[in-house]
Write a protein that holds these residues in place. Sequence first.
Motif, mmCIF file in Angstrom:
data_model
loop_
_atom_site.group_PDB
_atom_site.id
_atom_site.type_symbol
_atom_site.label_atom_id
_atom_site.label_comp_id
_atom_site.label_asym_id
_atom_site.label_seq_id
_atom_site.Cartn_x
_atom_site.Cartn_y
_atom_site.Cartn_z
ATOM 1 N N ASP A 165 -46.306 -67.439 106.343
ATOM 2 C CA ASP A 165 -47.512 -66.868 106.045
ATOM 3 C C ASP A 165 -47.490 -65.923 104.633
ATOM 4 N N LEU A 166 -48.184 -66.327 103.745
ATOM 5 C CA LEU A 166 -48.224 -65.679 102.421
ATOM 6 C C LEU A 166 -49.271 -64.622 102.382
ATOM 7 N N HIS A 167 -49.026 -63.542 102.264
ATOM 8 C CA HIS A 167 -50.166 -62.596 102.229
ATOM 9 C C HIS A 167 -50.280 -62.097 100.781
ATOM 10 N N LEU A 168 -51.551 -62.742 100.354
ATOM 11 C CA LEU A 168 -51.508 -62.812 98.551
ATOM 12 C C LEU A 168 -52.638 -61.832 98.345
ATOM 13 N N THR A 169 -53.856 -61.497 99.398
ATOM 14 C CA THR A 169 -55.109 -60.700 98.964
ATOM 15 C C THR A 169 -55.942 -61.632 97.985
ATOM 16 N N ARG A 170 -55.419 -61.953 96.925
ATOM 17 C CA ARG A 170 -56.342 -62.965 96.036
ATOM 18 C C ARG A 170 -55.310 -63.926 95.306
ATOM 19 N N ALA A 228 -57.621 -63.785 100.798
ATOM 20 C CA ALA A 228 -57.805 -62.642 101.934
ATOM 21 C C ALA A 228 -57.173 -63.048 103.121
ATOM 22 N N PHE A 229 -57.353 -64.241 103.591
ATOM 23 C CA PHE A 229 -56.501 -64.917 104.571
ATOM 24 C C PHE A 229 -55.119 -65.343 104.293
ATOM 25 N N PRO A 230 -54.173 -64.857 105.120
ATOM 26 C CA PRO A 230 -52.981 -65.417 104.820
ATOM 27 C C PRO A 230 -52.880 -66.760 104.609
ATOM 28 N N LEU A 231 -52.055 -67.381 103.561
ATOM 29 C CA LEU A 231 -51.852 -68.808 103.278
ATOM 30 C C LEU A 231 -50.730 -69.340 104.122
ATOM 31 N N ILE A 246 -58.695 -72.603 102.606
ATOM 32 C CA ILE A 246 -57.536 -72.174 103.046
ATOM 33 C C ILE A 246 -57.763 -72.596 104.491
ATOM 34 N N LYS A 247 -56.701 -73.310 105.228
ATOM 35 C CA LYS A 247 -56.717 -73.607 106.533
ATOM 36 C C LYS A 247 -55.352 -73.405 107.069
ATOM 37 N N GLY A 248 -55.139 -73.625 108.475
ATOM 38 C CA GLY A 248 -53.785 -73.445 108.841
ATOM 39 C C GLY A 248 -53.683 -72.160 109.700
ATOM 40 N N GLY A 249 -54.736 -71.640 109.853
ATOM 41 C CA GLY A 249 -54.602 -70.487 111.027
ATOM 42 C C GLY A 249 -54.056 -70.868 112.248
#
Length: 262
Positions: free
Chosen positions: A189-194, A136-139, A101-104
């Motif tokens: 930002d998608l907060h998906l957890t997993r 865990a990190f927002p997508l 996951i990138k894009g922070g």
Amino acid sequence: MSRELAPIDKAKFVAAKRAAEMIEDGMRVGLGTGSTAAWLVRCLGDRVAMEGLNIVTVPTSTRTADLAREVGLKVVSLEEAGWLDMTIDGADEFDGELNLIKGGGGAHLREKVVAAASDQLVVIADKSKEVASLGAFPLPVEVLPFGLSTTRSLLEETLISLDVLGRDVTLRMKGGVPFVTDEGNHILDLHLTRIGNPRQMAMVLNQIPGVVENGLFIDICDRVVVGYGDGRVEVRDINEGSVEEGRVDFLENENLFTDLEE
């Protein structure tokens, strides 16, 4: 060294320094965006100054380009460089298959284009970025400003059918206004957890009208350089299935450790 680095910064530095050693004279190199990538730019600038290393760089953001010029690197556009020998970039998360996951930092669109135009993508990260499963990190999902509310609704509807634990979608803000990428777009930002199936999600998200690009990097990373706060470093090669262990010394070079933006 002008100041004592925190363990997390030491880990980022040793990963970046080890990756910088992979660059050879005459290479065309893509430069990522973010705090760990900034260490890399500093390390490459040091090699250019100390060794006369002759390389051409393609930064993935205006802030990386500014730093690259500041430390004496030659900066060109991707169109000028053509195909690249290697891109070195950070990641917000990576799993055991080196999916990312990138894009922070809001530059994943350019980062993905530059990585795709490279013979190799090398990711540099501290140990904390390694996860058993992504999410865990927002997508980040880069979207057009036009029809933003429609695109957001379509994203929220799509998430219902995907294997995720969370479904919150937030518009990224900066200074009280929507964040704007170098391409003039916004980020949801998608907060998906997993994320149960990252490959499926990457494909589905990019089919939604208004979506420009998502922050999932699947089957594109060749090696990850993992740094530790005590100076240890691991180089994991997904193609060879190998793990190289070593240690990086901290240089008493103040140019590398001053005025570095996180």
